[in-house]
Design a protein around this motif. Structure first.
Motif, mmCIF file in Angstrom:
data_model
loop_
_atom_site.group_PDB
_atom_site.id
_atom_site.type_symbol
_atom_site.label_atom_id
_atom_site.label_comp_id
_atom_site.label_asym_id
_atom_site.label_seq_id
_atom_site.Cartn_x
_atom_site.Cartn_y
_atom_site.Cartn_z
ATOM 1 N N LEU A 183 0.855 -1.189 0.000
ATOM 2 C CA LEU A 183 0.000 0.000 0.000
ATOM 3 C C LEU A 183 0.890 1.237 0.000
ATOM 4 O O LEU A 183 1.827 1.331 0.792
ATOM 5 C CB LEU A 183 -0.892 0.012 1.246
ATOM 6 N N THR A 184 0.604 2.188 -0.888
ATOM 7 C CA THR A 184 1.344 3.447 -0.884
ATOM 8 C C THR A 184 0.484 4.553 -0.282
ATOM 9 O O THR A 184 -0.740 4.524 -0.337
ATOM 10 C CB THR A 184 1.769 3.856 -2.304
ATOM 11 N N SER A 185 1.153 5.539 0.283
ATOM 12 C CA SER A 185 0.484 6.657 0.937
ATOM 13 C C SER A 185 -0.017 7.654 -0.105
ATOM 14 O O SER A 185 0.300 7.548 -1.297
ATOM 15 C CB SER A 185 1.471 7.351 1.878
ATOM 16 N N PRO A 186 -0.760 8.672 0.326
ATOM 17 C CA PRO A 186 -1.203 9.715 -0.621
ATOM 18 C C PRO A 186 -0.040 10.483 -1.237
ATOM 19 O O PRO A 186 -0.224 11.189 -2.231
ATOM 20 C CB PRO A 186 -2.071 10.639 0.248
ATOM 21 N N LYS A 187 1.163 10.349 -0.667
ATOM 22 C CA LYS A 187 2.310 11.082 -1.191
ATOM 23 C C LYS A 187 2.850 10.465 -2.474
ATOM 24 O O LYS A 187 3.699 11.064 -3.143
ATOM 25 C CB LYS A 187 3.398 11.164 -0.133
ATOM 26 N N ALA A 211 -4.146 15.216 7.770
ATOM 27 C CA ALA A 211 -5.010 14.709 6.697
ATOM 28 C C ALA A 211 -4.370 13.507 5.999
ATOM 29 O O ALA A 211 -5.055 12.541 5.649
ATOM 30 C CB ALA A 211 -5.290 15.819 5.692
ATOM 31 N N LEU A 212 -3.059 13.554 5.799
ATOM 32 C CA LEU A 212 -2.357 12.433 5.175
ATOM 33 C C LEU A 212 -2.460 11.184 6.040
ATOM 34 O O LEU A 212 -2.693 10.076 5.543
ATOM 35 C CB LEU A 212 -0.892 12.792 4.941
ATOM 36 N N ILE A 213 -2.286 11.347 7.349
ATOM 37 C CA ILE A 213 -2.374 10.214 8.271
ATOM 38 C C ILE A 213 -3.774 9.612 8.241
ATOM 39 O O ILE A 213 -3.937 8.391 8.165
ATOM 40 C CB ILE A 213 -1.988 10.660 9.694
ATOM 41 N N LYS A 214 -4.787 10.465 8.278
ATOM 42 C CA LYS A 214 -6.166 9.964 8.273
ATOM 43 C C LYS A 214 -6.498 9.230 6.983
ATOM 44 O O LYS A 214 -7.148 8.180 6.990
ATOM 45 C CB LYS A 214 -7.145 11.119 8.496
ATOM 46 N N ALA A 215 -6.036 9.781 5.854
ATOM 47 C CA ALA A 215 -6.305 9.144 4.568
ATOM 48 C C ALA A 215 -5.623 7.779 4.486
ATOM 49 O O ALA A 215 -6.225 6.793 4.029
ATOM 50 C CB ALA A 215 -5.820 10.038 3.426
ATOM 51 N N THR A 216 -4.384 7.713 4.947
ATOM 52 C CA THR A 216 -3.660 6.438 4.930
ATOM 53 C C THR A 216 -4.314 5.436 5.860
ATOM 54 O O THR A 216 -4.456 4.251 5.531
ATOM 55 C CB THR A 216 -2.189 6.652 5.333
ATOM 56 N N GLN A 217 -4.742 5.898 7.033
ATOM 57 C CA GLN A 217 -5.385 5.000 8.001
ATOM 58 C C GLN A 217 -6.668 4.407 7.424
ATOM 59 O O GLN A 217 -6.910 3.198 7.533
ATOM 60 C CB GLN A 217 -5.689 5.767 9.288
ATOM 61 N N GLN A 218 -7.481 5.242 6.805
ATOM 62 C CA GLN A 218 -8.748 4.760 6.247
ATOM 63 C C GLN A 218 -8.506 3.726 5.152
ATOM 64 O O GLN A 218 -9.146 2.675 5.121
ATOM 65 C CB GLN A 218 -9.547 5.939 5.684
ATOM 66 N N ARG A 219 -7.568 4.024 4.261
ATOM 67 C CA ARG A 219 -7.283 3.088 3.170
ATOM 68 C C ARG A 219 -6.641 1.806 3.706
ATOM 69 O O ARG A 219 -6.957 0.703 3.234
ATOM 70 C CB ARG A 219 -6.358 3.765 2.160
ATOM 71 N N GLY A 242 0.813 21.718 9.232
ATOM 72 C CA GLY A 242 0.435 20.862 10.349
ATOM 73 C C GLY A 242 -0.815 20.063 10.059
ATOM 74 O O GLY A 242 -0.840 18.849 10.251
ATOM 75 N N LEU A 243 -1.863 20.736 9.562
ATOM 76 C CA LEU A 243 -3.117 20.041 9.278
ATOM 77 C C LEU A 243 -3.000 19.138 8.055
ATOM 78 O O LEU A 243 -3.704 18.138 7.942
ATOM 79 C CB LEU A 243 -4.244 21.050 9.085
ATOM 80 N N SER A 244 -2.127 19.477 7.114
ATOM 81 C CA SER A 244 -1.973 18.635 5.922
ATOM 82 C C SER A 244 -1.412 17.276 6.308
ATOM 83 O O SER A 244 -1.820 16.244 5.751
ATOM 84 C CB SER A 244 -1.066 19.315 4.901
ATOM 85 N N GLU A 245 -0.494 17.240 7.279
ATOM 86 C CA GLU A 245 0.061 15.966 7.739
ATOM 87 C C GLU A 245 -1.012 15.126 8.433
ATOM 88 O O GLU A 245 -1.069 13.908 8.264
ATOM 89 C CB GLU A 245 1.251 16.192 8.671
#
Length: 407
Positions: free
Chosen positions: A38-42, A79-87, A74-77
């Motif tokens: 699995l790759t992250s949103p990055k 959001a990245l964590i939440k998106a990765t967690q959900q996926r 700060g908030l963008s990170e």
């Protein structure tokens, strides 16, 4: 055993990160383990029609869509964590892995730990570099800043919570243990090479050399990504004094990155633009042809926490091809290069020391065969991927056994 790897990015992007990943996956498969990825949103390479799954060169990847909305500091990170967690929740329920294996940065470790707790899956965290140190090099923070300290605290928390920690070199392992992580919980999986994929250096393609304006020249080169910490500005700074002694010298820079424009401007300012060749990025299949043009590969990394702690992959690939190399004496290089035996080290940050080291090596052609042979021998015996990846075996067995015992 089934391992779900959580990655920052992957092929088709080319980087030291993706090449290390592929080597690990190949060897884990050879050991009989199943791997999912699995790759992250990055991961920014587009998939056909925005698909959430993609197969590249026979490797199947689950992709994570980028979060929407404004990207505030700060908030963008978050959001990245939440998106990765959900996926990751979706993929883990589908794959049903025995281990979640999160790779740097910590933005991957945090969602893996959350999903691991929720689903009862042990989490291994592999540190390839510390996120806070990479941020310093990119200029997005300063060492000791509030953001730096908070990021470091988050990194340490992830290290504490992981069932086992892997890292790529002794420099990083020492830093991790110094944070209070038990030494027995930290295993080094050193960078290595697939020796079968590298042949000793070949004959230069004279037509290619001429097309680049390098005919008859002695070529100093770098092939890779142009990050500030690589110290390519130091190589350009050393070139005027080198040209005063050896007018036929030229510099070949193959690749690209954040420092591309700055390096071209520096070459113009120094009056050496006609002595430096920038090729831009070249297809991976063509890289060997460019290596063959280079007489001495240069790795002039600047001294900073990242380069002191982290061992790079490129010098190992150069050794596997029997190349000559000159490198700064930062900690990451000292862990790989025995000065005067495998390559030549110079004092980091000093253009004059780099120039002296290069002139000395160029003037001692009788040393070249021994240096080339020693580098090749080092990777054959000590830095091959089969040996490195076999080090996962015992920690994996231990953390899965503990997970079963506590189930």
């Amino acid at each position: 055993m089934r391992i779900l790897h959580v990655l920052d990015h992957s092929i088709p992007l080319h980087s030291g990160y993706t090449f290390r990943t592929l080597a690990i996956l190949r060897e884990q498969r050879r050991l009989g383990w199943e791997t999912a990825h699995l790759t992250s949103p990055k991961h920014t390479a587009p998939t056909p029609d925005g698909a959430l799954e993609e197969t590249v060169d026979g490797w199947h990847f689950y992709r994570t869509p980028a979060p929407t909305g404004p990207r505030l500091p700060g908030l963008s990170e978050v959001a990245l964590i939440k998106a990765t967690q959900q996926r990751l929740q979706e993929v883990a329920r589908k794959v049903r892995p025995d281990i979640l294996h999160a790779h740097s940065p910590v933005l991957n470790a945090v969602p893996a730990l959350r999903v691991g707790r929720e689903l009862g899956i042990p989490v291994a965290y592999e540190v390839r570099a510390f996120w806070e140190d990479a941020a310093v090099d990119h200029g997005s923070t300063a060492e000791g800043s509030l953001r730096y300290r908070l990021t470091r605290r988050l990194e340490t928390h992830a290290l504490q919570q992981a069932a086992h920690v892997f890292t790529i070199c002794e420099g990083l392992r020492g830093d991790i243990v110094a944070r209070g992580i038990p030494a027995a919980k930290v295993t080094v999986i050193p960078n290595a090479v697939d020796i079968d994929k590298f042949e000793p250096s070949g004959t230069p393609d004279e037509a290619l050399k001429a097309s680049l304006g390098l005919a008859g020249a002695t070529v100093l080169g770098f092939i890779g990504s142009f990050y500030a910490y690589e110290g390519l500005d130091l190589l350009l700074a050393a070139l005027p004094s080198l040209l005063a002694k050896r007018a036929i010298l030229r510099v070949l820079l193959v690749g690209g990155g954040p420092q591309d424009a700055a390096l071209k401007a520096q070459a113009q300012q120094l009056g050496i633009a006609d002595k430096v060749v920038f090729t831009g990025r070249v297809p991976h299949a063509e890289v060997g042809r460019y290596y063959d043009l280079v007489d001495v590969l240069c790795y002039p990394r600047h001294r900073m926490r990242l380069t002191e702690l982290v061992t790079p992959l490129k010098p190992l690939e150069a050794m596997a091809q029997g190349r000559l190399l000159v490198a700064s004496d930062v900690g990451g290089h000292r862990e790989l290069i025995r000065d005067g035996e495998i390559g030549v080290l110079f004092e980091a940050g000093r253009a004059d020391a780099l120039a002296q080291a290069l002139l000395a090596l160029l003037g001692q052609r009788d040393r070249w065969p021994a240096l080339r042979a020693a580098g090749r021998r080092f990777v054959e015996t000590e830095r091959n991927w089969a040996s490195s990846v076999s080090r996962y075996r015992d920690p994996y067995a231990q953390i899965t056994a503990r997970a079963i015992a506590h189930a």
